[in-house]
Design an enzyme around this catalytic site. Structure first.
Site, PDB file in Angstrom:
ATOM      1  N   LYS A  82      -6.668 -71.361 -10.648  1.00  0.00           N
ATOM      2  CA  LYS A  82      -6.239 -70.036 -11.100  1.00  0.00           C
ATOM      3  C   LYS A  82      -5.486 -70.203 -12.410  1.00  0.00           C
ATOM      4  O   LYS A  82      -4.969 -71.283 -12.719  1.00  0.00           O
ATOM      5  CB  LYS A  82      -5.315 -69.385 -10.057  1.00  0.00           C
ATOM      6  CG  LYS A  82      -5.256 -67.873 -10.133  1.00  0.00           C
ATOM      7  CD  LYS A  82      -6.500 -67.202  -9.571  1.00  0.00           C
ATOM      8  CE  LYS A  82      -6.349 -65.698  -9.547  1.00  0.00           C
ATOM      9  NZ  LYS A  82      -7.474 -65.025  -8.915  1.00  0.00           N
ATOM     10  N   GLY A 182      -2.896 -49.561  -4.654  1.00  0.00           N
ATOM     11  CA  GLY A 182      -3.387 -50.207  -5.862  1.00  0.00           C
ATOM     12  C   GLY A 182      -4.747 -49.673  -6.258  1.00  0.00           C
ATOM     13  O   GLY A 182      -5.728 -49.840  -5.528  1.00  0.00           O
ATOM     14  N   LEU A 183      -4.811 -49.002  -7.403  1.00  0.00           N
ATOM     15  CA  LEU A 183      -6.054 -48.380  -7.854  1.00  0.00           C
ATOM     16  C   LEU A 183      -6.544 -49.001  -9.158  1.00  0.00           C
ATOM     17  O   LEU A 183      -6.884 -48.307 -10.118  1.00  0.00           O
ATOM     18  CB  LEU A 183      -5.861 -46.869  -8.030  1.00  0.00           C
ATOM     19  CG  LEU A 183      -5.663 -46.067  -6.741  1.00  0.00           C
ATOM     20  CD1 LEU A 183      -5.317 -44.618  -7.045  1.00  0.00           C
ATOM     21  CD2 LEU A 183      -6.911 -46.138  -5.848  1.00  0.00           C
ATOM     22  N   GLY A 184      -6.574 -50.311  -9.193  1.00  0.00           N
ATOM     23  CA  GLY A 184      -7.233 -51.001 -10.296  1.00  0.00           C
ATOM     24  C   GLY A 184      -8.737 -50.896 -10.121  1.00  0.00           C
ATOM     25  O   GLY A 184      -9.238 -50.046  -9.373  1.00  0.00           O
ATOM     26  N   HIS A 185      -9.477 -51.781 -10.771  1.00  0.00           N
ATOM     27  CA  HIS A 185     -10.941 -51.721 -10.679  1.00  0.00           C
ATOM     28  C   HIS A 185     -11.421 -51.832  -9.233  1.00  0.00           C
ATOM     29  O   HIS A 185     -12.288 -51.079  -8.787  1.00  0.00           O
ATOM     30  CB  HIS A 185     -11.566 -52.837 -11.522  1.00  0.00           C
ATOM     31  CG  HIS A 185     -11.380 -52.665 -12.992  1.00  0.00           C
ATOM     32  ND1 HIS A 185     -11.856 -51.573 -13.677  1.00  0.00           N
ATOM     33  CD2 HIS A 185     -10.762 -53.444 -13.909  1.00  0.00           C
ATOM     34  CE1 HIS A 185     -11.550 -51.689 -14.957  1.00  0.00           C
ATOM     35  NE2 HIS A 185     -10.868 -52.810 -15.114  1.00  0.00           N
ATOM     36  N   VAL A 186     -10.851 -52.759  -8.478  1.00  0.00           N
ATOM     37  CA  VAL A 186     -11.290 -52.971  -7.095  1.00  0.00           C
ATOM     38  C   VAL A 186     -10.825 -51.828  -6.204  1.00  0.00           C
ATOM     39  O   VAL A 186     -11.606 -51.257  -5.433  1.00  0.00           O
ATOM     40  CB  VAL A 186     -10.775 -54.318  -6.558  1.00  0.00           C
ATOM     41  CG1 VAL A 186     -11.167 -54.489  -5.091  1.00  0.00           C
ATOM     42  CG2 VAL A 186     -11.329 -55.465  -7.382  1.00  0.00           C
ATOM     43  N   GLY A 187      -9.545 -51.480  -6.294  1.00  0.00           N
ATOM     44  CA  GLY A 187      -9.008 -50.423  -5.439  1.00  0.00           C
ATOM     45  C   GLY A 187      -9.706 -49.098  -5.647  1.00  0.00           C
ATOM     46  O   GLY A 187      -9.996 -48.367  -4.681  1.00  0.00           O
TER      47      GLY A 187
END
Length: 356
Positions: A82, A182-187
């Site tokens: 990472k 969490g509403l990023g790209h995945v969320g």
């Protein structure tokens, strides 16, 4: 060129930790290789406004170890690694900084592949790739897979349905109160999938624009980030940063199922026992959220879409197996998963010694 690389002492069980600093671009980054037992290390690059370098160092160490587990369970012939860049992704990111990071990745000579994570986009990774062939998750090209986020969301969604079937007796999510943190790209992608099958969506995020989009597009109810664990829900889907599940938050959690995309959701391994004691089924994050790295692995190995499809379809099956073994043995799902990873790594190590 002002890039400086410092080899740091690694904890037991880790292979390498590099601190990269470029005064001209402002880059401060850590690259951690946890294990190359199964193949070259692979794991995304996260850009976050860490309060201190020690905080960033702790995060990259924990994330790299998680990638070893994730890649082993997903059968990707990849080790775990990472990277984290210290800084505000909205204000501190620049092409010069990303190129400096690319040179840092290149210095590891292929022992580590990087890709998108929080704060880093496919467009950013394209700039990183100007300096190294070990940047993946790219758009275009013969094997380019693009943004891995939709595939991560797909895997989480499939696992969530399996978990719902075990916990509630049906995969039907109609009317189920699902809180996506969490509403990023995945969320956001997961929220869209949940809305499409009739789930009663609740969303929490620090980004008001994302909240308003989820409200308008999916009819989601907005939850204040400080009230997440006071909210009535059936399913909790943590898709932001890790460490949100602690003994204190588990005590307040009303969900019967936890299934989300965030890495390192448990503050400590013991939190898994607290969840089980409360009757909450926890689906281990490094199994659930493997869709993105599965997509990236196809790019690394120069494989076709069949490679991705087969392994992505296998994620939900592994979750079902984990749940069955957990019920059979009375152990937590995390303990069962960790044992499976240990066995995979031990067999690979034995095979390497035998070949030598």
């Amino acid at each position: 060129m002002t890039l400086n690389l410092t080899e740091e002492t690694v904890p037991e069980g880790y292979e390498r930790l590099v601190f990269a600093e470029d005064t001209e671009s402002g880059l401060q980054a850590f690259i951690c290789v946890h294990s190359t037992t199964l193949g070259p290390a692979a794991g995304g690059c996260r850009m976050w406004d860490y309060a201190t370098l020690d905080e960033a160092r702790r995060d990259v160490l924990r994330l790299a170890q998680g990638m070893t587990c994730k890649n082993a369970m997903a059968d990707l012939a990849l080790g775990g690694g990472k990277s984290v860049i210290v800084g505000n992704a909205r204000t501190d990111k620049s092409p010069a900084l990303l190129r400096a990071f690319g040179r840092a990745v290149q210095s590891l000579n292929g022992s580590y592949y990087t890709a998108e994570d929080v704060g880093i986009s496919p467009e950013d990774m394209k700039i990183v790739a100007e300096e190294t062939p070990y940047a993946v998750g790219l758009e275009g090209g013969d094997y380019g897979t693009g943004d891995p986020s939709p595939f991560t969301a797909q895997g989480v969604f499939q696992c969530l349905q399996v978990g719902a079937e075990v916990v509630f007796g049906t995969r039907d999510l109609t009317g189920r109160r699902v809180l996506v943190q969490g509403l990023g790209h995945v969320g956001m992608s997961l929220a869209e999938k949940l809305h499409s099958v009739g789930a009663d969506l609740i969303v929490a995020d620090i980004n008001d624009a994302a909240l308003q989009h989820a409200k308008a597009a999916f009819g989601a109810t907005i939850c204040d980030t400080a009230q997440v664990f006071e909210t009535e829900m059936d399913i909790f889907a943590p898709c932001a940063l890790g460490g949100v599940l602690t003994n204190a938050t588990v005590e307040r959690l009303t969900a019967k199922l936890v299934c989300g995309a965030a890495n390192n959701q448990l503050e400590t391994p013991e939190v898994a026992d607290a969840l089980r004691a409360k009757g909450i089924r926890y689906l281990p994050d490094y199994v659930v959220n493997a869709g993105g790295i599965i997509s990236v692995a196809g790019e690394i190995h120069k494989a076709g879409t069949r490679y991705r499809t087969e392994r992505l379809d296998g994620v939900a099956g592994r979750i079902r197996t984990l749940l069955e073994l957990s019920d059979k043995t009375g152990r937590t799902t995390t303990a069962v998963a960790d044992d499976m990873v240990a066995e995979i790594l031990a067999k690979a190590s034995d095979a390497k010694r035998g070949a030598a």
